[in-house]
Structure formats: structure tokens, C-alpha cells
Design a protein around this motif. Structure first.
Motif, short mmCIF file in Angstrom:
data_model
loop_
_atom_site.label_atom_id
_atom_site.label_comp_id
_atom_site.label_asym_id
_atom_site.label_seq_id
_atom_site.Cartn_x
_atom_site.Cartn_y
_atom_site.Cartn_z
N ASP A 69 29.46 -31.10 36.64
CA ASP A 69 29.25 -32.08 37.71
C ASP A 69 29.60 -31.57 39.10
N CYS A 70 30.64 -30.73 39.20
CA CYS A 70 31.15 -30.48 40.56
C CYS A 70 31.29 -29.03 40.97
N PRO A 83 17.55 -27.12 34.10
CA PRO A 83 18.45 -26.56 35.10
C PRO A 83 19.55 -27.54 35.52
N VAL A 84 20.73 -27.00 35.80
CA VAL A 84 21.85 -27.81 36.30
C VAL A 84 21.43 -28.54 37.59
N LEU A 85 20.60 -27.86 38.38
CA LEU A 85 20.11 -28.46 39.62
C LEU A 85 19.43 -29.82 39.36
N VAL A 86 18.65 -29.89 38.31
CA VAL A 86 17.93 -31.12 37.97
C VAL A 86 18.90 -32.21 37.52
N TYR A 87 19.89 -31.81 36.71
CA TYR A 87 20.93 -32.75 36.26
C TYR A 87 21.68 -33.31 37.48
N ARG A 88 22.07 -32.40 38.39
CA ARG A 88 22.83 -32.86 39.56
C ARG A 88 21.97 -33.68 40.51
N LEU A 89 20.69 -33.37 40.58
CA LEU A 89 19.79 -34.16 41.42
C LEU A 89 19.79 -35.61 40.95
N TYR A 139 23.57 -37.18 41.54
CA TYR A 139 24.02 -37.49 42.90
C TYR A 139 23.07 -38.43 43.64
N THR A 140 21.81 -38.49 43.24
CA THR A 140 20.95 -39.54 43.81
C THR A 140 21.33 -40.90 43.21
N LEU A 152 30.21 -27.50 44.51
CA LEU A 152 29.86 -28.54 45.49
C LEU A 152 30.50 -28.23 46.85
#
Ligand SMILES: [Zn+2]
Length: 175
Positions: free
Chosen positions: A119-120, A29-35, A38-39, A123
Motif C-alpha cells: 500500500d505505501c 501491476p502494483v500501480l493499478v492496485y494503488r490507482l 488511492y482514488t 509513496l
């Protein structure tokens, strides 16, 4: 030699996903990539400051772009066909929808947009551009294709309140 590998990126370091993930497969998931993204950005900014963190992401993006180009794109194609293949690969890998808004083939000046950027896009609006990695990534792809160095600057970004990311591309050094 233990540890020596960390100084160099190898495409093979990404592993064999068919063997490694027979049930879960290629997608995450994109959520996991962004997690992760951004961390990582938060931790690096706390340690090194925002300006240095941006430079780190640009440098990593450039390396990724060069390797992406070398392994997944045909650098023998004419530039218009190369761009078409790049657009297809960016969709196939769900990175974004690339459009060439302006192109001067004599000077290599370009304006590129990326919609639905990995990436964005989506957001919260913080009035800043955040796609430093993409700046490096696009520059790295162009470097691998042309052999030249490019300055890529994101001027519009979802995080700045825009609907697409817009990148100004200029040749800085013809090698
Ligand atoms: Zn952006």
C-alpha cells in the motif's frame, strides 16, 4: 436473490482466475492496485471525511484478513509456525515482508514490521500513516487465528518518512 450477495463477502466472489484470465493470468501491476486504492480513498474522503474513510478501510481490511486467514493459512499450527507460514504467504502474494520485532506470547502484545508494503512503500512523504487497510488486515488475521479482537495501530509508515511500516498490536478482548 438479486443484490443479497452484496451484504456478505464470499471467497468465491473473487472468481476463477484460471478460467477468467487465461492469457493475462494472476498478476497485475502494483500501480493499478494503488490507482484503485488511492482514488477510492480520495472519493470516500470527499464524501465521508478522513476519519470515517480510515474506519472504512480498517473494517474492509479486517474482513479481508479474516478471509485470507481462513482460506490461505493453517490455523491449526502453533503460533510460531503460523507466523512463519503467514510471512511466506505475504511474500507469495507480494503484500510485503513481515517481521516480528517483539512478541509477548502471554499478553499477545506484538510489534510487527512490514517492509516493501504493497500500500505505501515508495509513496511521497506526507507525515501521516496511510496503511489503515493493513491495520485491519493484520487484526483480522489474528482474530481468525485466535478468536480474539486486537487493536492494531500503525506507528511508522513510508508515508511518514520511515523505511518500513511498524504496527503495535494489543489484545483488546479475549473471547
Ligand atoms: Zn505504511
Amino acid at each position: 436473490m438479486p443484490g443479497a450477495n452484496h451484504l456478505f463477502f464470499h471467497w468465491e466472489s473473487l472468481g476463477d482466475l484460471e478460467i477468467g484470465r487465461p492469457n493475462l493470468g494472476m498478476m497485475a501491476p502494483v500501480l493499478v492496485y494503488r490507482l484503485m486504492l488511492y482514488t477510492m480513498r480520495t472519493v470516500l474522503t470527499a464524501r465521508f471525511g478522513l476519519a470515517e474513510t480510515k474506519r472504512i478501510f480498517v473494517a474492509a481490511g479486517r474482513l479481508a484478513g479474516e478471509e485470507f486467514c481462513r482460506h490461505l493459512l493453517n490455523t491449526q499450527l502453533e503460533f510460531d509456525k503460523f507466523l512463519t507460514e503467514l510471512q511466506e504467504k505475504l511474500v507469495e502474494h507480494k503484500i510485503g515482508i513481515l517481521r516480528v520485532e517483539e512478541l509477548d506470547i502471554d499478553t499477545w502484545d506484538m510489534t510487527l514490521t512490514v517492509a516493501e508494503d504493497l500500500d505505501c512503500s515508495g509513496l511521497p512523504v506526507t507525515n501521516e500513516t496511510v496503511c489503515d487497510y493493513d491495520e485491519g488486515f493484520l487484526g483480522g488475521i489474528l482474530k481468525a487465528y485466535t478468536g480474539n479482537d486486537f487493536r492494531v495501530e500503525e506507528i511508522d509508515c513510508w508515508a511518514k518518512g520511515d523505511r518500513v511500516c511498524r504496527f503495535k498490536v494489543n489484545l483488546i478482548q479475549a473471547n
